[in-house]
Write a protein that holds these residues in place. Structure first.
Motif, PDB file in Angstrom:
ATOM      1  N   UNK A 394      49.060  30.701   5.402  1.00 14.83           N
ATOM      2  CA  UNK A 394      50.234  31.499   5.750  1.00 14.83           C
ATOM      3  C   UNK A 394      50.057  32.929   5.261  1.00 14.83           C
ATOM      4  N   UNK A 395      50.539  33.890   6.045  1.00 17.16           N
ATOM      5  CA  UNK A 395      50.426  35.306   5.687  1.00 17.16           C
ATOM      6  C   UNK A 395      51.622  35.750   4.852  1.00 17.16           C
ATOM      7  N   UNK A 396      51.355  36.604   3.862  1.00 18.64           N
ATOM      8  CA  UNK A 396      52.410  37.141   3.005  1.00 18.64           C
ATOM      9  C   UNK A 396      52.218  38.643   2.858  1.00 18.64           C
ATOM     10  N   UNK A 400      55.767  38.481  -4.468  1.00 20.66           N
ATOM     11  CA  UNK A 400      57.056  37.838  -4.740  1.00 20.66           C
ATOM     12  C   UNK A 400      57.309  36.705  -3.754  1.00 20.66           C
ATOM     13  N   UNK A 401      57.104  36.986  -2.474  1.00 28.53           N
ATOM     14  CA  UNK A 401      57.304  35.941  -1.466  1.00 28.53           C
ATOM     15  C   UNK A 401      56.300  34.809  -1.635  1.00 28.53           C
ATOM     16  N   UNK A 402      55.065  35.147  -1.961  1.00 26.22           N
ATOM     17  CA  UNK A 402      54.033  34.122  -2.145  1.00 26.22           C
ATOM     18  C   UNK A 402      54.391  33.195  -3.298  1.00 26.22           C
ATOM     19  N   UNK A 403      54.709  33.754  -4.453  1.00 26.55           N
ATOM     20  CA  UNK A 403      55.048  32.934  -5.619  1.00 26.55           C
ATOM     21  C   UNK A 403      56.344  32.171  -5.381  1.00 26.55           C
ATOM     22  N   UNK A 404      57.275  32.775  -4.663  1.00 30.69           N
ATOM     23  CA  UNK A 404      58.536  32.092  -4.360  1.00 30.69           C
ATOM     24  C   UNK A 404      58.277  30.841  -3.527  1.00 30.69           C
ATOM     25  N   UNK A 431      36.005  35.973   2.995  1.00 30.83           N
ATOM     26  CA  UNK A 431      35.866  36.388   4.389  1.00 30.83           C
ATOM     27  C   UNK A 431      37.243  36.619   5.002  1.00 30.83           C
ATOM     28  N   UNK A 432      37.259  37.319   6.130  1.00 29.27           N
ATOM     29  CA  UNK A 432      38.483  37.575   6.872  1.00 29.27           C
ATOM     30  C   UNK A 432      38.554  36.631   8.058  1.00 29.27           C
ATOM     31  N   UNK A 433      39.710  36.024   8.271  1.00 29.45           N
ATOM     32  CA  UNK A 433      39.860  35.205   9.463  1.00 29.45           C
ATOM     33  C   UNK A 433      40.495  36.033  10.584  1.00 29.45           C
ATOM     34  N   UNK A 434      40.670  35.394  11.730  1.00 25.09           N
ATOM     35  CA  UNK A 434      41.163  36.106  12.907  1.00 25.09           C
ATOM     36  C   UNK A 434      42.549  36.694  12.658  1.00 25.09           C
ATOM     37  N   UNK A 435      43.427  35.906  12.012  1.00 28.35           N
ATOM     38  CA  UNK A 435      44.791  36.379  11.762  1.00 28.35           C
ATOM     39  C   UNK A 435      44.784  37.650  10.916  1.00 28.35           C
ATOM     40  N   UNK A 436      43.906  37.687   9.928  1.00 26.95           N
ATOM     41  CA  UNK A 436      43.873  38.835   9.026  1.00 26.95           C
ATOM     42  C   UNK A 436      43.343  40.080   9.735  1.00 26.95           C
ATOM     43  N   UNK A 437      42.466  39.895  10.724  1.00 28.85           N
ATOM     44  CA  UNK A 437      41.957  41.041  11.471  1.00 28.85           C
ATOM     45  C   UNK A 437      43.033  41.592  12.408  1.00 28.85           C
ATOM     46  N   UNK A 443      48.066  39.012   4.377  1.00 29.96           N
ATOM     47  CA  UNK A 443      47.369  38.592   3.164  1.00 29.96           C
ATOM     48  C   UNK A 443      46.131  39.426   2.900  1.00 29.96           C
ATOM     49  N   UNK A 444      45.467  39.878   3.960  1.00 33.65           N
ATOM     50  CA  UNK A 444      44.250  40.671   3.769  1.00 33.65           C
ATOM     51  C   UNK A 444      44.542  41.922   2.958  1.00 33.65           C
ATOM     52  N   UNK A 445      45.663  42.582   3.265  1.00 31.74           N
ATOM     53  CA  UNK A 445      46.042  43.768   2.519  1.00 31.74           C
ATOM     54  C   UNK A 445      46.508  43.412   1.122  1.00 31.74           C
ATOM     55  N   UNK A 446      47.223  42.289   1.018  1.00 33.67           N
ATOM     56  CA  UNK A 446      47.754  41.861  -0.273  1.00 33.67           C
ATOM     57  C   UNK A 446      46.629  41.548  -1.253  1.00 33.67           C
ATOM     58  N   UNK A 447      45.553  40.977  -0.773  1.00 31.95           N
ATOM     59  CA  UNK A 447      44.452  40.538  -1.633  1.00 31.95           C
ATOM     60  C   UNK A 447      43.223  41.429  -1.494  1.00 31.95           C
TER      61      UNK A 447
END
Length: 914
Positions: A394-396, A400-404, A431-437, A443-447
């Protein structure tokens, strides 16, 4: 007490066996002051969980288990009372292999009688023992005396590091010990705690003794955080933190570009000077009549400065990356502190009289309970684990939303740590998956910090813990990781590592997210060729197990009562997580280097169930032929022990590694432990290699079929030519058979010699085999069994018989057939009979109607005696051949059917060969 001669101390031991059944023991040591140890044992052990030392019950939080249970305060040297740990205790193998007591290094191998009135210095320091008095309650002069212990620096600062065994003659261990790992240590002094800015240390208000009350914060569960508005406040704070992170990233990018321009300007300036020098040189040479190749010189200069730029760029980038990581780490630490202060503010808003809030850091000290006391099996976290793995997809847009979402079903701090741990190790951040691209701001930006290498898995884990209201620290130190072998040195940047410690209900627990996420290659169900498998060992690892692999720079983060010096950490064997995951323990303390002057080494592991084991023996000298080391390891299972006997062919250094797996004949085994063996000498000629058999002893099928050994508990039997009886107890109706093989060490061949083993007796409750060894060497006896409904017989037990002296008069046994089951042979019990000689035949054949001995065409009728015993005195006749014993078991229409039981060979010369 007797006065000593000169400066030697006096040691006095007293024992009292009282009339009421109690036992009193005291040990007194007098030097500069008086040291006294004593204990009293109750007359009978407690009905549940008795202490082996005092017979009183041991409650779970106070248990120390080494085959038997001890109180923590009873886990002391049996003789002098020195407080021991799991790394410093010794077993008294020298005097009694059944002795379950524990000893210090000074008194292992001694009994009480050997130390009575002994005048010799002991291997501990009276001044340091006085520092233990506050914890150990040791009495001086008959009364308790408290002292103020002096601060003791970290062992790394005052003890020389243990050198590599490879750096000393013949690879000797740093401690000089051949078969042990550590030496007794005194109690460390005051413990220093690191204070975070703007954070209140737990010690400030509640002290640092082990018996204090641990208050809990007001807000713990997800519902607490939700109703008190923690998540809303965190979202606002996280936005501010993210702005600061972006400013820092812009600043770091500008600094990087500035350094790049500076480097390019420097290279360009140097290149211009070199070009000018080349041009000047060219003009001078032209005037002198020379014609240099200007293009070639120009290419040489270009190539030189291109290489120079690449080298300087690499050095510069490494320096910049280090600075960026340092600045990022400081910023993340401060953000974590601010997050905990925010939650602490909510604690106070909910309960103004709260004694404890999230800003108060717990003291750094050993946890009160073991990992096993927190949870018995990972199955208790099954729902949390499934949720954590599901949320990795899941993307976050915010932590805060992730830990929640992660902590939505969590009620306790333990559950919060678990779900965060499983999410971090299940998330593939490489690695980056399709959703993150497609959605780069999720999540890509978050992490991105972890993906770009500016942040580590440990920093991510710490950040998520802080959001969940948990204290977490990143620990730096040395680790025996990939590439490390026993005996190697550790200094500088080699084998540097980091891990984390997280506080759960005021107790610090060790977690290693990086080592817990194992990359596995291969197909498993519907998983891809490469998938991730987590290692439960690295979640809340017990400190006494953790110290085998990790050594922190700050000794207090060992989280053990008596911190281990760095030299002794190096001298611990290399132990991997499967060793603990499969419940293995060392029977006694072994060092990383095992020294032998006989060529023989024995390693004993405690295993509470039958596991699959493998091993690798290799020479430190790569020029040694590996074929010379084949068959040099003997593995046998004896009760709850796996015993490895290594028989080395010659002097030298060797690496020995043990592998294990859950399935007893599995081909997929995991690394468990490894040692360096220093063989300084070999007594006599090298022993021949062992037969190519993986192990000796029981298999799991033995328990399934309820079969037990009766008279030979050790699968290793040494014979001096006499006949051997091997008896098995049977508790239900099973089918059994056997094999008997001879191993010829000269050509490594294995041959069947079934005529030298005989099922003498088979009843419903047992089976007795007679075994004879016709010549010196190795023999392998294997028992196979199955229940009545199974046609395939599995190996249930295997013996190794070492015949040191053959009996020249050894005879073969009669050949048996299927119907011989549940029969017993009394005489004759050798299979070759002389012709023209009279023999007495006597055997038990239950349910038989008639029994005959057939020689040629003559049927000799055996007479029935008491019960089902059949007897006859019969002449074997003049002609060689076969004497056969038949029996008829039916009186109905198949009365003419005879079953063959035994065959004897009639020969003129009774001497036989294999």
């Amino acid at each position: 007490m007797e006065e000593p001669d000169g400066e030697l101390p006096v040691i006095e031991v007293q024992e009292q066996h009282r009339k009421d059944g109690t036992y009193h023991y005291s040990f007194t040591y007098e030097r500069a002051t008086l040291y006294e140890f004593k204990f009293d044992r109750a007359p009978k052990p407690a009905q549940k969980d008795p202490c082996y030392r005092c017979n009183r019950r041991v409650l779970p939080p106070d248990q120390v288990r080494v085959d038997v249970l001890y109180h923590r305060q009873c886990f002391r040297c049996r003789i002098c009372g020195l407080l021991l740990t799991m790394q410093t205790f010794y077993r008294n193998d020298a005097n009694d292999t059944t002795d379950k007591e524990v000893y210090c290094k000074s008194h292992v191998g001694k009994n009480i009688g050997q130390v009575k009135y002994e005048r010799q210095p002991l291997d501990f320091d009276i001044e340091n023992i006085s520092q233990q008095s506050q914890v150990n309650s040791i009495k001086y002069g008959g009364s308790s005396r408290k002292t103020s212990p002096k601060p003791v620096p970290s062992p790394r600062n005052h003890s020389p590091r243990g050198g590599s065994p490879l750096g000393t003659p013949l690879g000797q261990s740093p401690s000089g010990s051949s078969m042990v790992s550590v030496t007794p240590r005194t109690m460390n002094g005051s413990t220093f705690y690191s204070h975070a800015p703007n954070m209140t240390d737990f010690n400030t208000s509640y002290g640092s003794s082990t018996g204090y009350y641990r208050p809990r914060p007001v807000l713990q569960s997800f519902q607490d955080f939700e109703t008190s508005g923690v998540f809303e406040a965190q979202s606002v704070l996280e936005s501010r933190h993210r702005e600061e992170e972006e400013r820092l990233q812009r600043f770091l990018l500008e600094e990087r570009e500035k350094e790049m321009r500076k480097l390019d300007d420097t290279i360009s300036s140097e290149k211009d000077r070199a070009a000018a020098d080349l041009l000047s040189s060219f003009e001078h040479m032209s005037m002198s009549g020379s014609t240099p190749n200007l293009m070639a010189e120009r290419e040489r200069i270009e190539d030189h400065f291109r290489r120079t730029r690449e080298e300087k760029l690499k050095v510069m980038m490494d320096k910049i990356a280090t600075e960026e990581k340092t600045r990022t780490a400081k910023m993340l630490d401060r953000h974590g502190q601010e997050m905990l202060l925010l939650i602490a503010k909510k604690d106070r808003e909910v309960d103004r009289s709260a004694l404890f809030d999230h800003s108060m850091k717990p003291p750094v000290m050993p946890p009160e309970t073991k990992k096993a006391d927190l949870y018995k099996s990972p199955e208790v976290f099954k729902k949390l684990d499934e949720r954590a793995i599901e949320l990795t997809n899941k993307d976050y847009s915010s932590y805060t939303d992730l830990v929640k979402d992660l902590t939505r079903d969590c009620q306790t701090e333990l559950e919060k740590v678990r779900v965060i741990f499983r999410w971090v190790i299940a998330k593939d951040l490489g690695k980056h998956n399709v959703k993150e691209i497609v959605r780069p701001n999720s999540t890509a930006s978050l992490l991105r910090g972890v993906r770009t290498g500016k942040e580590t898995y440990h920093q991510l884990f710490k950040k998520l813990c802080n959001f969940a209201g948990l204290h977490c620290e990143i620990i730096l130190g040395y680790s025996k990781g990939a590439g490390y072998k026993p005996g190697m040195r550790m200094d500088g940047t080699s084998f540097r590592n980091s891990w984390t410690a997280v506080s759960i209900d005021g107790n610090w627990r060790l977690v290693n997210c990086t080592w817990a996420a194992r990359r596995v290659t291969g197909h498993k169900d519907d998983l891809p060729e490469i998938f991730y498998k987590y290692d439960e060992f690295y979640f809340l690892t017990d400190p006494e197990d953790h110290i085998y692999q990790h050594y922190p720079d700050d000794s207090q983060w060992q989280l053990i009562d008596i911190p281990l010096p760095f030299s002794e950490f190096l001298n611990l064997p290399v132990v991997k997580s499967p060793f603990f995951n499969y419940g293995l323990r060392f029977y006694s303390n072994y060092g990383a280097t095992l020294t032998t002057d006989s060529g023989m080494v024995e390693i004993r592991l405690i295993s509470y169930k039958i596991l699959g084991f493998g091993h690798v023996l290799e020479s430190y000298d790569k020029s040694v032929d590996t074929r010379s080391l084949e068959g040099r390891v003997l593995l046998r299972h004896v009760k709850n022990e796996a015993i490895f006997t290594i028989n080395l062919p010659k002097k030298g250094l060797y690496y020995f590694s043990i592998y294990t797996g859950d399935y007893w004949h599995s081909d997929c085994l995991e690394s468990a432990a490894s040692f360096l063996i220093n063989c300084t000498d070999v007594i006599g000629a090298p022993s021949p290699p062992y037969p190519p058999v993986p192990f000796y002893g029981p298999t799991p099928m033995m328990d399934t079929l309820q079969i037990e050994t009766s008279n030979q508990l050790d699968p290793l039997i040494v014979s001096n030519g006499e006949s051997l009886d091997i008896t098995f107890k049977l508790s239900k109706d099973v089918k059994i058979t056997h094999t008997f093989q001879y191993f010829d060490a000269s050509d490594s061949s294995v041959s069947d010699i079934d005529r030298y083993v005989f099922l003498r007796s088979r009843t419903d409750t047992g089976a007795t085999y007679m075994v004879r060894c016709p010549k010196e060497g190795y023999y392998i006896f294997s028992l196979y069994a199955a229940d009545e409904n199974n046609e395939t017989l599995d190996c249930v037990y295997r013996y190794l018989v070492i015949c040191q002296q053959a009996n020249q008069a050894t005879n073969v046994f009669p050949k048996t057939f299927h119907k011989w089951q549940r029969c017993t042979l009394h005489e004759p019990v050798y299979g070759d009979l002389m012709t023209n000689k009279r023999y007495s035949f006597r055997l038990d054949v239950p349910q038989a109607v008639e029994v005959f001995l057939v020689i040629g065409d003559i049927w000799h009728h055996l007479k029935r005696k008491l019960g089902f015993t059949w007897e006859g005195n019969i002449n074997t006749g003049k002609n060689p051949g076969t004497a056969k014993i038949y029996a008829r078991f039916s009186v109905d229409r198949d009365a003419s059917t005879f079953s063959r039981l035994l065959d004897y060979e009639l020969i003129e010369d009774a001497e036989t060969e294999i």
